[in-house]
Scaffold this motif. Sequence first.
Motif, short mmCIF file in Angstrom:
data_model
loop_
_atom_site.label_atom_id
_atom_site.label_comp_id
_atom_site.label_asym_id
_atom_site.label_seq_id
_atom_site.Cartn_x
_atom_site.Cartn_y
_atom_site.Cartn_z
N THR A 201 0.83 -1.20 0.00
CA THR A 201 0.00 0.00 0.00
C THR A 201 0.87 1.25 0.00
N ILE A 202 1.91 1.25 0.82
CA ILE A 202 2.83 2.39 0.87
C ILE A 202 3.49 2.60 -0.49
N ALA A 203 3.97 1.52 -1.10
CA ALA A 203 4.67 1.61 -2.38
C ALA A 203 3.75 2.00 -3.53
N SER A 204 2.45 1.79 -3.35
CA SER A 204 1.50 2.07 -4.44
C SER A 204 1.35 3.55 -4.74
N ALA A 208 -0.11 9.80 -1.46
CA ALA A 208 0.10 11.11 -2.09
C ALA A 208 0.24 10.91 -3.59
N PRO A 209 -0.87 10.81 -4.31
CA PRO A 209 -0.84 10.49 -5.75
C PRO A 209 -0.03 11.46 -6.59
N VAL A 210 0.14 12.71 -6.12
CA VAL A 210 0.89 13.68 -6.92
C VAL A 210 2.40 13.44 -6.85
N VAL A 211 2.84 12.66 -5.88
CA VAL A 211 4.27 12.34 -5.74
C VAL A 211 4.59 11.17 -6.66
N PRO A 212 5.68 11.24 -7.44
CA PRO A 212 6.03 10.14 -8.34
C PRO A 212 6.09 8.80 -7.61
N ARG A 213 5.53 7.78 -8.26
CA ARG A 213 5.44 6.47 -7.61
C ARG A 213 6.81 5.90 -7.22
N PRO A 214 7.87 6.10 -8.03
CA PRO A 214 9.17 5.58 -7.60
C PRO A 214 9.61 6.09 -6.23
N HIS A 216 7.62 6.67 -3.74
CA HIS A 216 6.88 5.88 -2.75
C HIS A 216 7.54 4.52 -2.55
N ARG A 217 7.96 3.89 -3.66
CA ARG A 217 8.66 2.61 -3.54
C ARG A 217 9.96 2.79 -2.76
N ALA A 218 10.64 3.90 -3.02
CA ALA A 218 11.88 4.18 -2.29
C ALA A 218 11.59 4.35 -0.80
N LEU A 219 10.48 5.00 -0.48
CA LEU A 219 10.11 5.22 0.92
C LEU A 219 9.89 3.88 1.63
N ALA A 220 9.19 2.95 0.96
CA ALA A 220 8.95 1.64 1.58
C ALA A 220 10.27 0.92 1.82
N ARG A 221 11.16 0.95 0.84
CA ARG A 221 12.46 0.28 1.00
C ARG A 221 13.30 0.96 2.07
#
Length: 299
Positions: A201-204, A208-214, A216-221
């Motif tokens: 869910t975090i990586a999806s 914050a949809p306006v923030v680039p998805r990569p 979000h994936r970086a945040l999860a990692r």
Amino acid sequence: MIGPSSYLGWKIDYANPPGEPALLDPGSMHWRVYKNPIALAVGGVAAVLLEFAEPRIRSGVWDHSTFKADSIGRAMRTGTAALIGVYGPASAARRVIQGVTHMHERVSGETPGGQAYTALDPELLNWVAATAVYGFVSAYDRFVAPLTEAEKTRFYEEAAPVARLYGATDSPGSEAEFMAMLQALSPRFEPHPIVDEFLETIASGKAAPVVPRPLHRALARAAVSLLPPMVRETLALGRAYDLTGMDAAALKTAGRLADRIALRSAPPCQASMRLGLPYDFLYQSEAERRRLLEASRQG
């Protein structure tokens, strides 16, 4: 970082009443760390992972809150309560904390493995409070600006009074004491699909949809990278969650940039003005912050 306008039905006003102190001093490490949304985001996810390693906490959150249906909303509300505890007027902070405690009074049950739990169990309250401290200070140190051991210890020590208001009876005074608490609790830790679901869910990018998805994936990692190795191994978070050099660089750039941008409407700036300090007080040099604090105390 714009704060929500209400919490549990109460209006949130970080700017009023003028002069009312917060639970923590504006010269505290908490005021410095909590102003950074990258540290709060990465550290907050790491804290949830540490909490979900403990089956009684995981079951309590999953079965007795909106986390299952609205994990992002629930996490954001938890973050709002944390911001109020640091920047809000002390009276408002105590009211919100009391509201959270009242909700916890209704939470009890049994894990799928047959372990009874109650949200007011001091052992669980201690762990929840400690994971937040570890997550936020570690994320700031790793992805915003390096902290000295003395600064980290100050952060741990400052957290104790607020943790007690939530019902915690033991708050680690250093990272070493946190690790000792983790070691004592670790025999209970276990993997669970809920952990992977939360990270997905975090990586999806839904938060914050306006923030680039990569990012979000970086945040999860990044959050996984903050976990002590033993916890990561227990939760079975394998190489797919390895933090890449590009991930780290992107988050550090965002973290350092966020540490320099003062938004007048954000809680840290509103709280500073409430106490008669410049709205960008927290974004100035350490020497200038000390000078401004000294002048405000003498005036």
